[in-house]
Scaffold this active site. Structure first.
Site, PDB file in Angstrom:
ATOM      1  N   SER A 175       0.794  -1.329   0.128  1.00  0.00           N
ATOM      2  CA  SER A 175      -0.059  -0.047   0.042  1.00  0.00           C
ATOM      3  C   SER A 175       0.630   1.276  -0.001  1.00  0.00           C
ATOM      4  O   SER A 175       0.409   2.559  -0.602  1.00  0.00           O
ATOM      5  CB  SER A 175      -1.119  -0.092   1.123  1.00  0.00           C
ATOM      6  N   HIS A 203      -4.980  -3.529  -2.894  1.00  0.00           N
ATOM      7  CA  HIS A 203      -4.758  -2.785  -3.850  1.00  0.00           C
ATOM      8  C   HIS A 203      -4.468  -3.199  -5.146  1.00  0.00           C
ATOM      9  O   HIS A 203      -3.822  -2.698  -6.355  1.00  0.00           O
ATOM     10  CB  HIS A 203      -3.398  -1.996  -3.648  1.00  0.00           C
ATOM     11  N   LYS A 231     -11.883  -0.141  -2.555  1.00  0.00           N
ATOM     12  CA  LYS A 231     -10.732   0.723  -3.337  1.00  0.00           C
ATOM     13  C   LYS A 231     -11.131   0.499  -4.766  1.00  0.00           C
ATOM     14  O   LYS A 231     -12.325   1.227  -4.927  1.00  0.00           O
ATOM     15  CB  LYS A 231      -9.477  -0.065  -3.180  1.00  0.00           C
TER      16      LYS A 231
END
Ligand SMILES: *Cc1c(COP(=O)(O)O)cnc(C)c1O
Length: 375
Positions: A175, A203, A231
């Site tokens: 991250s 991610h 996300k």
């Protein structure tokens, strides 16, 4: 409670006090703050789906049909249909038998790690893993071995330790550094040593297509896949994908699932709509990676694995100063400081979205050059 003020004062002195900005528009490539438009490079809404009209419509319709809240934890008031639909989609996305929703990625990590490992067990954790993994290790009371970042040789040595069960856990795309874990080697190592492997795809999902596991062709060889809906999927919530048996186990053992009110159905419906778009519009994944590559090239930074381009500055005060200077120039790039990163590696962390255009990226590169920020 004098210490409260004292400690805030200390944080100020070290340039480590945290604050937020009040924003007057949805999070996108551009945002409005007190009447001024800013170009934003801080959001993890990598595919630009948080405000996509189709995602918003799904949430609105589900609100009408299911209401704003679920009333209790799933084991008390049951699953609403949108929860189970989303879990089927997540299992299909991750090519596993089943999936289980949590109210956030943070809760998915702490609950799962705590369920899988206890005081007689050993956890092996990459030194740059996300805070929620670190907290899961602490909660589990297992002996935790931290291996050097992406160093499989170091991990191999540590795996010789004696323990009832062994769990290796890693981010796939990290991250704060934006690099990729050596997943094929980790899978081999875990299979050889009989350790469980858990990966955090927060991610990677949606940015590397379905995620890093499928990017490396390792479907079926990673027993515990964690991800977040917050996300690239533009909503909120977390999940674990794995075997049906693992999901049954977590349903019975993961405290952050059992004792937590289930995700509101509008949020689940939004994530469901986002997964459909992810499948129908592969250009979004390609575009976000293209943007990250272009930005990294413009800054002379190494090729990023996903959408995160970190520019390490060093001292926290300098990172803050540069972030403020960029903001004066109309560009939002957040300064990341300890304890999010180790001392002396404070950085500007730029994240790109599929919905940034070429001109947006050029403007950021120009602003960095004007401020003489370089890698
Ligand atoms: C953001 C993040 C989480 C937490 O997910 P939330 O849904 O925001 O709680 C977990 N792991 C990693 C690597 C993350 O970046």
């Amino acid at each position: 409670m004098q210490f409260v003020g004292d400690e805030l004062g200390q944080l100020d002195e070290l340039s480590l006090r945290r604050f937020w900005t009040t924003v007057d528009s949805p999070s996108g490539p551009e945002v409005t703050i007190e009447g001024r438009r800013y170009l934003q490079f801080a959001s993890n809404d990598y595919l630009g789906l948080a405000n996509d009209p189709r995602v918003v419509r799904a949430a609105v319709e589900a609100t009408r049909k299911w209401g704003a809240g679920t009333g209790s934890a799933r084991l008390i008031t049951g699953a609403q249909r949108p929860h189970e639909e989303l879990e089927s989609q997540l299992a299909a996305l991750k090519q596993t038998e089943a999936a289980l929703l949590f109210s956030s990625g943070y809760l998915a990590n702490i609950g799962t790690i705590q369920a899988l490992a206890g005081p007689q067990d050993a956890i092996f954790s990459d030194e740059l893993n996300h805070a929620s993994i670190i907290d899961g290790c602490r909660l589990s009371k297992a002996k935790t071995y931290v291996y050097r970042h992406t160093d499989t040789g170091h991990l191999r040595d540590l795996l010789r330790a004696n323990a009832r069960r062994k769990l290796v856990v890693t981010d796939t795309v990290f991250s704060m550094d934006g690099d990729l874990a050596p997943l094929p080697d980790l899978v081999d190592l875990c299979e050889e040593s009989g350790a469980m492997l858990m990966v955090d795809e927060a991610h990677a999902t949606g940015v590397l297509g379905r995620g890093a596991v499928s990017h490396f062709g390792l479907e079926g060889r990673v027993p515990i896949i964690m991800g977040t809906l917050s996300k690239a999927l533009g909503a909120a919530g977390g999940y674990i994908a794995g075997s049906r048996e693992l999901i049954e186990f977590l349903t019975n053992k993961a405290r952050s699932f059992i004792f937590d009110t289930s995700l509101p159905s509008p949020v689940a419906a939004a994530a469901s709509a986002a997964i459909k778009i992810l499948a129908d519009e592969p250009w979004r994944s390609q575009r976000v990676r293209h943007n990250a590559k272009k930005l990294a090239e413009g800054l002379g930074a190494p090729d990023p694995a996903g959408a995160i381009v970190p520019i390490v500055i060093g001292q926290a005060d300098e990172a803050l100063r540069l972030s403020a200077a960029l903001r004066d120039a109309g560009i939002l790039v957040v300064a990341i400081r300890p304890p999010s990163v180790t001392d002396g590696t404070s950085r500007l962390r730029a994240t790109v979205m599929a919905t940034h255009n070429e001109e947006h990226i050029d403007r950021l590169i120009d602003a960095f050059l004007k401020l003489r920020i370089s890698v």
